[in-house]
Design a protein around this motif. Structure first.
Motif, PDB file in Angstrom:
ATOM      1  N   GLU A 208       0.742  -1.285  -0.087  1.00 37.73           N
ATOM      2  CA  GLU A 208       0.104   0.070  -0.100  1.00 37.73           C
ATOM      3  C   GLU A 208       0.765   1.131   0.040  1.00 37.73           C
ATOM      4  OE1 GLU A 208      -3.668   1.957   2.660  1.00 37.73           O
ATOM      5  OE2 GLU A 208      -2.770   0.012   3.270  1.00 37.73           O
ATOM      6  N   GLU A 209       0.395   2.312  -0.777  1.00 36.68           N
ATOM      7  CA  GLU A 209       1.207   3.421  -0.676  1.00 36.68           C
ATOM      8  C   GLU A 209       0.612   4.407   0.352  1.00 36.68           C
ATOM      9  OE1 GLU A 209       1.665   7.251  -3.705  1.00 36.68           O
ATOM     10  OE2 GLU A 209       1.686   5.152  -4.555  1.00 36.68           O
ATOM     11  N   PHE A 210       1.388   4.887   1.550  1.00 31.07           N
ATOM     12  CA  PHE A 210       1.082   5.506   2.430  1.00 31.07           C
ATOM     13  C   PHE A 210       1.498   7.088   2.131  1.00 31.07           C
ATOM     14  CE2 PHE A 210       1.497   1.391   4.429  1.00 31.07           C
ATOM     15  CZ  PHE A 210       0.228   1.316   5.017  1.00 31.07           C
ATOM     16  N   PRO A 211       0.869   8.035   2.747  1.00 29.38           N
ATOM     17  CA  PRO A 211       1.242   9.466   2.848  1.00 29.38           C
ATOM     18  C   PRO A 211       2.637   9.606   3.496  1.00 29.38           C
ATOM     19  CG  PRO A 211      -0.708   9.109   4.399  1.00 29.38           C
ATOM     20  CD  PRO A 211      -0.510   7.724   3.621  1.00 29.38           C
TER      21      PRO A 211
ATOM     22  N   TYR B  87       0.316  10.357  20.350  1.00 28.48           N
ATOM     23  CA  TYR B  87       0.233   8.712  20.790  1.00 28.48           C
ATOM     24  C   TYR B  87      -1.160   8.694  21.336  1.00 28.48           C
ATOM     25  CZ  TYR B  87       0.528   4.336  23.564  1.00 28.48           C
ATOM     26  OH  TYR B  87       0.314   3.028  23.830  1.00 28.48           O
ATOM     27  N   TYR B  88      -2.164   7.928  21.033  1.00 23.40           N
ATOM     28  CA  TYR B  88      -3.496   7.644  21.557  1.00 23.40           C
ATOM     29  C   TYR B  88      -4.288   6.505  21.357  1.00 23.40           C
ATOM     30  CZ  TYR B  88      -8.279   9.116  22.109  1.00 23.40           C
ATOM     31  OH  TYR B  88      -9.777   9.335  22.456  1.00 23.40           O
ATOM     32  N   LYS B  89      -4.438   5.814  22.350  1.00 19.72           N
ATOM     33  CA  LYS B  89      -5.354   4.604  22.252  1.00 19.72           C
ATOM     34  C   LYS B  89      -4.618   3.384  21.603  1.00 19.72           C
ATOM     35  CE  LYS B  89      -9.983   5.920  22.324  1.00 19.72           C
ATOM     36  NZ  LYS B  89     -10.471   5.587  23.550  1.00 19.72           N
ATOM     37  N   GLY B  90      -3.274   3.484  22.100  1.00 16.60           N
ATOM     38  CA  GLY B  90      -2.192   2.227  21.607  1.00 16.60           C
ATOM     39  C   GLY B  90      -1.767   2.374  20.194  1.00 16.60           C
ATOM     40  N   VAL B  91      -2.225   3.607  19.584  1.00 20.86           N
ATOM     41  CA  VAL B  91      -1.738   4.049  18.347  1.00 20.86           C
ATOM     42  C   VAL B  91      -0.790   5.313  18.153  1.00 20.86           C
ATOM     43  CG1 VAL B  91      -2.554   4.484  16.024  1.00 20.86           C
ATOM     44  CG2 VAL B  91      -3.999   2.748  17.347  1.00 20.86           C
ATOM     45  N   PHE B  92       0.022   5.368  17.391  1.00 25.96           N
ATOM     46  CA  PHE B  92       0.953   6.638  17.071  1.00 25.96           C
ATOM     47  C   PHE B  92       0.455   7.214  15.797  1.00 25.96           C
ATOM     48  CE2 PHE B  92       4.055   9.661  16.877  1.00 25.96           C
ATOM     49  CZ  PHE B  92       4.409   9.868  17.960  1.00 25.96           C
ATOM     50  N   HIS B  93       0.155   8.525  15.858  1.00 29.27           N
ATOM     51  CA  HIS B  93      -0.395   9.274  14.761  1.00 29.27           C
ATOM     52  C   HIS B  93       0.565  10.367  14.137  1.00 29.27           C
ATOM     53  CE1 HIS B  93      -3.649   7.874  17.366  1.00 29.27           C
ATOM     54  NE2 HIS B  93      -4.510   7.599  16.536  1.00 29.27           N
ATOM     55  N   TRP B  94       0.628  10.390  12.869  1.00 29.10           N
ATOM     56  CA  TRP B  94       1.635  11.577  12.338  1.00 29.10           C
ATOM     57  C   TRP B  94       0.367  12.311  11.104  1.00 29.10           C
ATOM     58  CZ3 TRP B  94       3.658   6.460  12.727  1.00 29.10           C
ATOM     59  CH2 TRP B  94       4.791   6.314  13.309  1.00 29.10           C
ATOM     60  N   TYR B  95       0.518  13.493  11.203  1.00 23.57           N
ATOM     61  CA  TYR B  95      -0.111  14.295  10.413  1.00 23.57           C
ATOM     62  C   TYR B  95       0.835  14.013   8.906  1.00 23.57           C
ATOM     63  CZ  TYR B  95       0.050  18.326   7.160  1.00 23.57           C
ATOM     64  OH  TYR B  95      -0.244  19.346   6.114  1.00 23.57           O
ATOM     65  N   ALA B  96       0.113  13.636   7.971  1.00 26.28           N
ATOM     66  CA  ALA B  96       0.993  13.112   6.742  1.00 26.28           C
ATOM     67  C   ALA B  96       0.384  13.694   5.483  1.00 26.28           C
ATOM     68  CB  ALA B  96       0.994  11.788   6.554  1.00 26.28           C
ATOM     69  N   HIS B  97       0.941  13.831   4.474  1.00 19.72           N
ATOM     70  CA  HIS B  97       0.287  14.285   3.171  1.00 19.72           C
ATOM     71  C   HIS B  97       1.207  13.444   1.887  1.00 19.72           C
ATOM     72  CE1 HIS B  97       4.295  16.007   2.338  1.00 19.72           C
ATOM     73  NE2 HIS B  97       4.283  16.323   3.657  1.00 19.72           N
ATOM     74  N   ARG B  98       0.485  13.357   0.928  1.00 19.18           N
ATOM     75  CA  ARG B  98       0.954  12.732  -0.419  1.00 19.18           C
ATOM     76  C   ARG B  98       0.213  13.793  -1.552  1.00 19.18           C
ATOM     77  NH1 ARG B  98       4.600   9.127  -2.179  1.00 19.18           N
ATOM     78  NH2 ARG B  98       4.630   8.117  -0.070  1.00 19.18           N
ATOM     79  N   ASN B  99      -0.864  13.213  -2.012  1.00 16.68           N
ATOM     80  CA  ASN B  99      -1.818  14.185  -2.606  1.00 16.68           C
ATOM     81  C   ASN B  99      -2.578  14.913  -1.787  1.00 16.68           C
ATOM     82  OD1 ASN B  99      -0.674  13.335  -4.984  1.00 16.68           O
ATOM     83  ND2 ASN B  99      -1.746  11.225  -5.099  1.00 16.68           N
ATOM     84  N   LEU B 100      -3.215  14.422  -0.716  1.00 15.39           N
ATOM     85  CA  LEU B 100      -4.050  14.944   0.062  1.00 15.39           C
ATOM     86  C   LEU B 100      -3.406  14.711   1.634  1.00 15.39           C
ATOM     87  CD1 LEU B 100      -7.607  13.253  -0.925  1.00 15.39           C
ATOM     88  CD2 LEU B 100      -6.551  15.664  -1.524  1.00 15.39           C
TER      89      LEU B 100
ATOM     90  N   ALA C 150      -3.664  13.730   5.320  1.00  9.31           N
ATOM     91  CA  ALA C 150      -4.308  12.702   6.040  1.00  9.31           C
ATOM     92  C   ALA C 150      -3.411  12.304   7.283  1.00  9.31           C
ATOM     93  CB  ALA C 150      -4.045  11.333   4.960  1.00  9.31           C
ATOM     94  N   ILE C 151      -3.750  11.368   8.187  1.00  9.56           N
ATOM     95  CA  ILE C 151      -3.148  10.803   9.293  1.00  9.56           C
ATOM     96  C   ILE C 151      -2.554   9.654   8.901  1.00  9.56           C
ATOM     97  CG2 ILE C 151      -3.483  10.422  11.742  1.00  9.56           C
ATOM     98  CD1 ILE C 151      -5.711  12.514  11.908  1.00  9.56           C
ATOM     99  N   LEU C 152      -1.195   9.426   9.286  1.00  9.62           N
ATOM    100  CA  LEU C 152      -0.679   8.071   9.304  1.00  9.62           C
ATOM    101  C   LEU C 152      -0.701   7.541  10.450  1.00  9.62           C
ATOM    102  CD1 LEU C 152       0.869   5.913   7.581  1.00  9.62           C
ATOM    103  CD2 LEU C 152       2.882   7.199   8.053  1.00  9.62           C
ATOM    104  N   CYS C 153      -0.975   6.402  10.818  1.00 14.33           N
ATOM    105  CA  CYS C 153      -1.325   5.446  12.167  1.00 14.33           C
ATOM    106  C   CYS C 153      -0.442   4.314  12.290  1.00 14.33           C
ATOM    107  CB  CYS C 153      -2.612   5.070  12.240  1.00 14.33           C
ATOM    108  SG  CYS C 153      -3.754   6.496  12.362  1.00 14.33           S
ATOM    109  N   PHE C 154       0.088   4.145  13.410  1.00 13.11           N
ATOM    110  CA  PHE C 154       0.908   2.834  13.471  1.00 13.11           C
ATOM    111  C   PHE C 154       0.453   2.248  14.952  1.00 13.11           C
ATOM    112  CE2 PHE C 154       4.319   0.945  16.007  1.00 13.11           C
ATOM    113  CZ  PHE C 154       5.072  -0.163  15.007  1.00 13.11           C
TER     114      PHE C 154
END
Length: 387
Positions: free
Chosen positions: A212-215, A226-239, A241-245
């Motif tokens: 899969e192509e991720f932002p 970091y929230y609810k066991g998930v790390f979140h990054w503000y991300a971008h490619r064409n739009l 989005a939020i990248l989650c781990f």
């Protein structure tokens, strides 16, 4: 006292009393008797203490600044607290130097991640130091063995600090983009590298991204959470989005931002937590001359986690021009750094703006709001040290 003798308190009563004490007193009582020292090192005691302090409103602030004098940068850390529950800040300890991290101009970009059970990771994107601000213990993590091949360049996109509740271990994750470097550069040769440091095995390993192509994560100290066991990054490619781990499955995924925020405009973005909800804040880009329409800041909260349709606009405010956000404090104060490098606050309830006696090189300020914890630094091949 009964019949002229002192009756020994039960362990449950002792624990209750310890929980009522400030962290500094608890650390001193560890030195009184071996029994108390052993008690306070038990995971059950540490976990109970963490649960107790998490339910209290007492909040502390870890503050990092960069100071420039005669072209030399210093990067002191300070610990502050709220006196008497008001909106002021008092120093507990100030001007501690962070060991192991880079110095020079690049030090203004040092990043904080956390808190995670009271622990915080400080990084210059190459070296990582885990710190407990309450106990003042810290440890330098081993370096990643990954190196770029000759002719390739590595750009760090994002780092994160998480807790895997299933394996009961902390992890540091780092995302890099590998591309060709002159004179061997080939713009078609671009690869993503994910790495994770697992505290339980004290080592780094590679993470697969799949097909899969991720932002791409936006490399900014205020664009992750970091929230609810998930790390979140503000991300971008064409739009946008939020990248989650996910900390347990170690799987990356994409979360949508509010639809109106998904296109590029004159705003930059901040991820944080407000009202116990994941929050996405759009504020004017300090590097642009914004139109009057773009001088407002919109605050969106996700009422139901991971449900894209649950984004609602909570506030629309017009705060002074800022360099960047820093933190949300007491669930109503936005802590911000202005263009002079001074900490100011904006009260979401009253629209009141206040200035604090906290300053540094513009763009260098970092703040993490945390609650004190006895959580120990996980041991490994490097030594746990103390300020």
């Amino acid at each position: 006292m009964m019949n002229g003798t002192i009756k020994k308190l039960s362990e449950d009563v002792e624990i209750y009393i310890f929980f009522k004490l400030p962290m500094k007193s608890i650390m001193r009582f560890k030195c009184v008797t071996k029994t108390w020292c052993n008690l306070m090192q038990l995971f059950s005691f540490i976990n109970l203490h963490h649960n107790y302090t998490s339910s209290k409103k007492d909040e502390f602030v870890l503050f990092k600044q960069s100071l420039k004098e005669q072209n030399v940068f210093t990067n002191p850390l300070s610990f502050l607290r709220t006196p008497n529950g008001d909106d002021d800040l008092d120093y507990i300890t100030r001007d501690l130097e962070v060991p192991y991290l880079s110095t020079g101009y690049g030090s203004i970009f040092h990043q904080f991640n956390g808190p995670c059970h009271g622990l915080i990771v400080l990084t210059d994107y190459v070296n990582f130091v885990i710190l407990n601000p309450a106990t003042r213990n810290y440890r330098l993590l081993p370096k990643s063995p990954f190196v770029c091949s000759r002719g390739f360049y590595r750009a760090i996109g994002g780092v994160g600090f998480v807790y895997d509740a299933i394996q009961r271990t902390y992890k540091v994750v780092r995302i890099s983009e590998i591309s060709g470097e002159e004179p061997f550069n080939d713009p078609s040769v671009v690869d993503w590298i994910g790495e994770v440091y697992d505290f339980s095995v004290d080592s780094w390993r590679n993470l697969p991204f799949g097909e899969e192509e991720f932002p791409w994560p936006y490399n900014c100290p205020f664009a992750e959470m970091y929230y609810k066991g998930v790390f979140h990054w503000y991300a971008h490619r064409n739009l946008v989005a939020i990248l989650c781990f996910d900390s347990s499955t170690e799987v990356f995924r994409i979360m949508q931002v509010p639809e109106i925020c998904s296109l590029y405009d004159e705003k930059v973005h901040w991820l944080t937590i407000l009202d116990e909800c994941l929050t996405f804040i759009c504020y004017p880009d300090p590097r642009r001359v914004s139109s009057p329409l773009q001088e407002i800041t919109d605050i969106w909260i996700m009422k139901e986690y991971n449900v894209n349709d649950s984004w609602i606009k909570k506030f629309t405010i017009r705060c002074p021009p800022i360099e960047s956000p820093l933190a949300i404090w007491n669930d109503s104060l936005l802590l911000l750094q202005d263009k002079r490098g001074i900490v100011i606050s904006y009260n979401l309830n009253s629209d009141k703006v206040e200035e604090y006696k906290l300053h540094g090189y513009p763009g260098s300020l970092r703040i993490i709001v945390y609650k004190e914890s006895l959580m120990s630094i996980p041991k490994g091949s490097t030594q746990v040290e103390n300020y």
